[in-house]
Write an enzyme that holds these catalytic residues in place. Structure first.
Site, mmCIF file in Angstrom:
data_model
loop_
_atom_site.group_PDB
_atom_site.id
_atom_site.type_symbol
_atom_site.label_atom_id
_atom_site.label_comp_id
_atom_site.label_asym_id
_atom_site.label_seq_id
_atom_site.Cartn_x
_atom_site.Cartn_y
_atom_site.Cartn_z
ATOM 1 N N TRP A 21 104.568 85.277 63.805
ATOM 2 C CA TRP A 21 105.556 84.869 64.806
ATOM 3 C C TRP A 21 106.261 86.092 65.396
ATOM 4 C CZ3 TRP A 21 105.862 79.749 66.032
ATOM 5 C CH2 TRP A 21 105.334 78.827 65.113
ATOM 6 N N ARG B 286 108.328 78.855 52.112
ATOM 7 C CA ARG B 286 107.642 77.655 52.617
ATOM 8 C C ARG B 286 107.465 76.608 51.520
ATOM 9 N NH1 ARG B 286 101.633 77.194 53.461
ATOM 10 N NH2 ARG B 286 101.306 75.226 54.547
ATOM 11 N N HIS C 211 108.972 72.918 52.052
ATOM 12 C CA HIS C 211 108.099 71.753 52.129
ATOM 13 C C HIS C 211 108.349 70.774 50.986
ATOM 14 C CE1 HIS C 211 104.866 72.970 55.236
ATOM 15 N NE2 HIS C 211 106.023 73.527 55.518
#
Length: 222
Positions: free
Chosen positions: A190, A46, A50
């Site tokens: 998820w 991540r 990002h």
């Protein structure tokens, strides 16, 4: 007061990328480090995403520049909540490899994290110079907002030059990691294999029934 540069056009730092030996040494250290902290691997992915995901093709602004190492700016954007954990964990290792820009180091870290989680060997090359100042941060809002729908996703990814098919492929990264209420506002994994790089996210989308419900913090989820 911090004022982001809307086009993030400040000159990047001069950068001579690491050689292949230096890359191999950094990769070996990162594989050992993340291998001992597999639960942190999704956060490392991540961080790199990002850093890169602010890119805008039209203005050639944003993209991987290591801006989050500065206080304020992109580090303070809501979508980047929690990423200081990853940056702080990596800082002592990055200090051992001064030939790397932060952007390159975070990118290589993500490749290693994916490998640790059972993913493929990702071809990697250096060459991402760091921004020189915090004011090189772009404005908030360039990263996906989970509370919005498909038109928003298309706006974010088409800005970077991706097609709809590529948007779907990139969404498969949700196979790893989970949502944290103190970051995105959403809560939970998820998939049931949140530390395995596989296609479980897509399998769930196709095979599982979804039900709308409201989280305790008021957010509607499916």
């Amino acid at each position: 007061m911090f004022q982001p540069n809307m086009l993030a056009m400040a000159a990047p730092l001069a950068y001579s990328p690491p050689n292949s030996k230096q890359v191999d040494e950094a990769k070996a250290e990162l594989m050992t480090f993340i291998g001992a902290r597999r639960n942190m691997a999704p956060l490392m992915v991540r961080l790199s995403w990002h850093d890169a995901g602010t890119y805008e093709a039209k203005s050639n602004s944003g993209g991987p520049r290591g801006c989050m190492r500065f206080e304020g700016g992109e580090a303070a954007h809501g979508a980047n909540a929690g990423l200081a954990i990853a940056r702080d964990l990596l800082a002592p290792i990055k200090a051992k490899f001064p030939h790397f820009s932060n952007a390159d180091f975070w990118s290589l870290t993500a490749c290693c994290a994916i490998k640790v989680m059972g993913g493929p060997d990702i071809p990697w090359r250096s060459g991402r110079p760091d921004a020189g100042v915090g004011n090189d941060s772009v404005e908030d809002g360039r990263l996906p907002d989970a509370t919005q729908g498909c038109p928003h996703l298309r706006s974010v990814f088409h800005r970077m030059g991706f097609t709809d098919q590529e948007i779907v492929a990139l969404s498969g990264a949700h196979a790893v990691g989970m949502c944290h209420g103190d970051r995105s506002g959403f809560i939970g994994p998820w998939t049931i294999t949140a530390l395995d790089f596989d296609n479980a996210f897509f399998v769930n989308l196709v095979t599982m029934k979804s039900y709308a419900k409201k989280q305790h913090n008021g957010l509607d989820v499916i």
